[in-house]
Design a protein around this motif. Structure first.
Motif, PDB file in Angstrom:
ATOM      1  N   ALA A  84      47.193 -13.978  37.609  1.00 48.02           N
ATOM      2  CA  ALA A  84      47.102 -15.058  38.591  1.00 48.02           C
ATOM      3  C   ALA A  84      48.463 -15.674  38.888  1.00 48.02           C
ATOM      4  O   ALA A  84      48.772 -16.007  40.037  1.00 48.02           O
ATOM      5  N   VAL A  85      49.312 -15.830  37.857  1.00 46.46           N
ATOM      6  CA  VAL A  85      50.598 -16.503  38.053  1.00 46.46           C
ATOM      7  C   VAL A  85      51.751 -15.526  38.253  1.00 46.46           C
ATOM      8  O   VAL A  85      52.758 -15.875  38.877  1.00 46.46           O
ATOM      9  N   LEU A  86      51.618 -14.311  37.724  1.00 47.27           N
ATOM     10  CA  LEU A  86      52.703 -13.329  37.844  1.00 47.27           C
ATOM     11  C   LEU A  86      52.113 -11.938  38.081  1.00 47.27           C
ATOM     12  O   LEU A  86      52.191 -11.051  37.229  1.00 47.27           O
ATOM     13  N   PRO A  87      51.487 -11.723  39.250  1.00 43.27           N
ATOM     14  CA  PRO A  87      50.849 -10.427  39.514  1.00 43.27           C
ATOM     15  C   PRO A  87      51.876  -9.317  39.712  1.00 43.27           C
ATOM     16  O   PRO A  87      52.995  -9.562  40.172  1.00 43.27           O
ATOM     17  N   ALA A  88      51.475  -8.108  39.340  1.00 44.39           N
ATOM     18  CA  ALA A  88      52.324  -6.938  39.583  1.00 44.39           C
ATOM     19  C   ALA A  88      52.094  -6.483  41.017  1.00 44.39           C
ATOM     20  O   ALA A  88      50.991  -6.081  41.389  1.00 44.39           O
ATOM     21  N   THR A  89      53.128  -6.559  41.838  1.00 44.50           N
ATOM     22  CA  THR A  89      53.015  -6.202  43.250  1.00 44.50           C
ATOM     23  C   THR A  89      54.114  -5.219  43.621  1.00 44.50           C
ATOM     24  O   THR A  89      55.100  -5.052  42.896  1.00 44.50           O
ATOM     25  N   GLY A  90      53.928  -4.545  44.743  1.00 39.00           N
ATOM     26  CA  GLY A  90      54.939  -3.628  45.240  1.00 39.00           C
ATOM     27  C   GLY A  90      55.221  -2.495  44.270  1.00 39.00           C
ATOM     28  O   GLY A  90      54.303  -1.883  43.715  1.00 39.00           O
ATOM     29  N   GLU A  91      56.512  -2.218  44.031  1.00 40.81           N
ATOM     30  CA  GLU A  91      56.895  -1.150  43.116  1.00 40.81           C
ATOM     31  C   GLU A  91      56.451  -1.452  41.684  1.00 40.81           C
ATOM     32  O   GLU A  91      56.114  -0.541  40.919  1.00 40.81           O
ATOM     33  N   ALA A  92      56.432  -2.727  41.323  1.00 38.44           N
ATOM     34  CA  ALA A  92      56.021  -3.111  39.971  1.00 38.44           C
ATOM     35  C   ALA A  92      54.558  -2.739  39.723  1.00 38.44           C
ATOM     36  O   ALA A  92      54.189  -2.364  38.610  1.00 38.44           O
ATOM     37  N   ARG A  93      53.733  -2.829  40.753  1.00 36.77           N
ATOM     38  CA  ARG A  93      52.334  -2.474  40.577  1.00 36.77           C
ATOM     39  C   ARG A  93      52.185  -0.980  40.321  1.00 36.77           C
ATOM     40  O   ARG A  93      51.367  -0.562  39.494  1.00 36.77           O
ATOM     41  N   GLY A  94      52.950  -0.156  41.018  1.00 29.42           N
ATOM     42  CA  GLY A  94      52.905   1.282  40.772  1.00 29.42           C
ATOM     43  C   GLY A  94      53.324   1.619  39.354  1.00 29.42           C
ATOM     44  O   GLY A  94      52.700   2.459  38.691  1.00 29.42           O
TER      45      GLY A  94
END
Length: 321
Positions: free
Chosen positions: A24-34
């Motif tokens: 909720a406070v530090l979601p993995a998005t973009g390249e970090a999610r991959g």
């Protein structure tokens, strides 16, 4: 600790809370999610490799021999409970987002827990040995059965689960389990000696899978899609599902003519659902943007089943044999 507070001692609760709060406070998005998804898949592979090492083939054979208990349990978990999930999905679709509604069918198709079902069977005075073997076998079956069953019952809602997804499940879940079974002659004793550390491996892998799933859901606006009324509806439906599961499993065990100790084992195995299988499998079946929505009902169910199981087990333990 009093039975009504026993669920607070379960470290899995803390793991799930931390994983969802972090997303909720530090979601993995973009390249970090991959990258997070790759880490999650690798961790799931290791977890199922270890599962293959620690579940003895003799235990599997022993469980299969007790067909009078095991076959009805399979039918209850992957038949009745899956159909109940389908019914609740259709009800939930009236007021909840489609992917959240789909989550009721998803966790209806999941196998039962191993650790908590066994623990509460022991607390209630049930057949612990049967519970351990039965839960292990049901979880093995779930690796093969849950995804195809979910796709079959979900129809168009689960249309994205095709051959490629099934193959991915085979590589990440089934292959490591088979490898673990093949090498357990040399590795099982080592794994058993480190069971406490292995338990934290389980929790860590689940936490990673939940974090990745909820990161995608947060990015898609999970919080903004739910008002107070919808949260109340979701909680009410999950509680109703659990009530049906508990009552149904207890009466089914009686209808089968099981001895009391076996009936108690059937009750907990038949009513509890495994987040240990559900979260990792959701991370494989769905992209992160969808997985967080789908597992939301499962996480609530997991919490409520622990809340209900402790006082229920204590009551059964006090009743005359």
């Amino acid at each position: 600790m009093p039975a009504r507070f026993a669920m607070l001692a379960d470290p899995m609760i803390a793991v799930l809370v931390i994983a969802t709060a972090l997303a909720a406070v530090l979601p993995a998005t973009g390249e970090a999610r991959g990258l997070a998804q790759l880490v999650s898949n690798g961790a799931i592979f290791v977890l199922f490799l270890v599962n293959g090492m620690r579940i003895a083939r003799a235990e599997i054979a022993q469980g299969l021999a007790n067909w009078r208990y095991f076959v009805p349990l399979l039918g209850w978990i992957f038949g009745v409970m899956a159909l109940v999930g389908l019914g609740f999905m259709q009800i939930a679709q009236l007021t909840l987002p489609p992917l959240v509604a789909l989550g009721f069918l998803y966790f209806g198709c999941l196998p039962s827990t191993v650790q908590s079902a066994t623990s509460y069977t022991s607390l209630a005075g049930g057949n612990v040995a049967l519970s351990v073997v039965g839960a292990a076998l049901v979880n093995i079956a779930g690796v093969f059965v849950t995804a195809p069953l979910f796709a079959l019952l979900g129809g168009g809602a689960a249309a994205e689960i095709g051959y490629e997804t099934i193959a991915r499940i085979g590589v990440i879940l089934v292959l490591p389990f088979v490898i673990g079974q093949a090498v357990q002659r040399w590795t099982r004793a080592w794994v058993i000696e480190r069971r406490a550390s292995i338990a934290w491996l389980d929790r860590g892998v689940i936490g990673i899978a939940v974090y990745v799933a909820f990161s995608g859901a947060v990015e898609q606006g999970l919080g903004s899609l739910f008002g107070a009324a919808q949260w109340a509806m979701l909680l009410g439906l999950v509680a109703a599902f659990l009530g049906i599961a508990i009552a149904g499993a207890w009466f089914a065990g009686g209808a089968l003519g099981l001895a009391r100790a076996e009936r108690i084992a059937f009750l907990f195995a038949g009513s509890q659902k495994s987040v240990a299988i559900g979260a990792p499998m959701a991370a494989i079946l769905f992209v992160p943007a969808q997985a967080g929505f789908v597992i939301a009902p499962l996480l609530l169910y997991h919490l409520l089943q622990l809340v209900a199981a402790a006082p229920l087990a204590s009551r059964l333990a006090r009743e005359p044999r």
